[in-house]
Design a protein around this motif. Structure first.
Motif, PDB file in Angstrom:
ATOM      1  N   ARG A   7     -22.564 -19.182   0.266  1.00 45.07           N
ATOM      2  CA  ARG A   7     -23.860 -19.768  -0.061  1.00 45.07           C
ATOM      3  C   ARG A   7     -24.752 -18.833  -0.852  1.00 45.07           C
ATOM      4  NH1 ARG A   7     -24.899 -22.110   5.817  1.00 45.07           N
ATOM      5  NH2 ARG A   7     -23.226 -23.628   5.786  1.00 45.07           N
ATOM      6  N   GLY A   8     -24.401 -17.604  -1.001  1.00 49.12           N
ATOM      7  CA  GLY A   8     -25.214 -16.687  -1.787  1.00 49.12           C
ATOM      8  C   GLY A   8     -25.956 -15.695  -0.926  1.00 49.12           C
ATOM      9  N   ASP A   9     -26.770 -14.921  -1.572  1.00 49.52           N
ATOM     10  CA  ASP A   9     -27.519 -13.835  -0.942  1.00 49.52           C
ATOM     11  C   ASP A   9     -28.600 -14.395  -0.018  1.00 49.52           C
ATOM     12  OD1 ASP A   9     -28.873 -11.522  -0.331  1.00 49.52           O
ATOM     13  OD2 ASP A   9     -29.864 -11.388  -2.280  1.00 49.52           O
ATOM     14  N   PRO A  10     -28.550 -14.061   1.293  1.00 49.25           N
ATOM     15  CA  PRO A  10     -29.589 -14.551   2.202  1.00 49.25           C
ATOM     16  C   PRO A  10     -30.968 -13.995   1.855  1.00 49.25           C
ATOM     17  CG  PRO A  10     -28.052 -13.100   3.371  1.00 49.25           C
ATOM     18  CD  PRO A  10     -27.525 -13.279   1.984  1.00 49.25           C
ATOM     19  N   GLY A  11     -31.009 -12.906   1.114  1.00 50.73           N
ATOM     20  CA  GLY A  11     -32.294 -12.340   0.697  1.00 50.73           C
ATOM     21  C   GLY A  11     -33.066 -13.284  -0.214  1.00 50.73           C
ATOM     22  N   SER A  12     -32.360 -14.142  -0.943  1.00 50.02           N
ATOM     23  CA  SER A  12     -33.061 -15.081  -1.825  1.00 50.02           C
ATOM     24  C   SER A  12     -33.855 -16.099  -1.011  1.00 50.02           C
ATOM     25  CB  SER A  12     -32.079 -15.774  -2.764  1.00 50.02           C
ATOM     26  OG  SER A  12     -31.136 -16.526  -2.031  1.00 50.02           O
TER      27      SER A  12
END
Length: 198
Positions: A7-12
């Motif tokens: 799902r991608g970087d959780p920071g985003s």
């Protein structure tokens, strides 16, 4: 690869949440600044000019008039979902579902916008340009034409405006929503029409 990594970087998402909080703080600050300007004696025209809008638009966004019926402050109502509700009005109209539209109307509006008038008018649209294929460029406006952000609270009514894409042409569709979020007016006009009642 796990589902989280896919799902991608959780920071985003954290950045998105932080930006939302910053926007809410900025909105609160803007309301406080408008209240301070008004308390300092500045007119709605001055406030509107400073914000790059009209005095009516500034008042409808930030005003807190007292209701003459009971003396309580009138509060802005959120506009959440009125963009989608505007599109639904025309989708239901194209389906011939007057009963659904009638349930959304004020009694005064329904007395004027009768089943025969509404459906006959829409039949004329279909005769000229075919069935509705979709709505696009839907937005909310104040009566003076200034834009309203989706979900932005305002005093009184707003207008939902959309472009109606039909099989063989386009129309402009407008729905006047009152302060209780009921349909107070319905309009279908040719693109480029400038003299509009709302």
């Amino acid at each position: 690869m796990t589902g989280t990594e896919a799902r991608g970087d959780p920071g985003s998402l954290l950045a998105l949440a932080a930006a939302r909080q910053a926007a809410a703080r900025a909105q609160d600050g803007l309301h406080a600044a408008v209240a301070a300007a008004r308390a300092a004696g500045h007119t709605w025209a001055e406030v509107g000019a400073t914000l790059g809008t009209t005095r009516q638009a500034a008042f409808k966004r930030f005003g807190t008039p007292l209701d003459p019926r009971d003396g309580r402050p009138m509060t802005p109502s959120p506009t959440d979902g009125l963009d989608l509700a505007t599109e639904e009005v025309f989708t239901r109209l194209d389906a011939g579902d007057y009963d659904h539209l009638r349930a959304l109307m004020t009694d005064d509006t329904a007395a004027v916008l009768t089943r025969a008038l509404v459906l006959d008018t829409w039949a004329g649209v279909v005769r000229e340009t075919g069935r509705l294929e979709g709505c696009h460029a839907t937005r909310l406006e104040l009566p003076d034409g200034s834009s309203v952000g989706v979900g932005e609270p305002v005093l009184g009514g707003v207008v939902g405006a959309t472009r109606l894409r039909c099989e063989a042409g386009e129309w402009l569709g407008r729905v006047a929503w009152d302060e209780e979020r009921r349909v107070a007016g319905l309009l279908v006009v040719a693109p480029g029409t400038t003299s509009l009642p709302f």
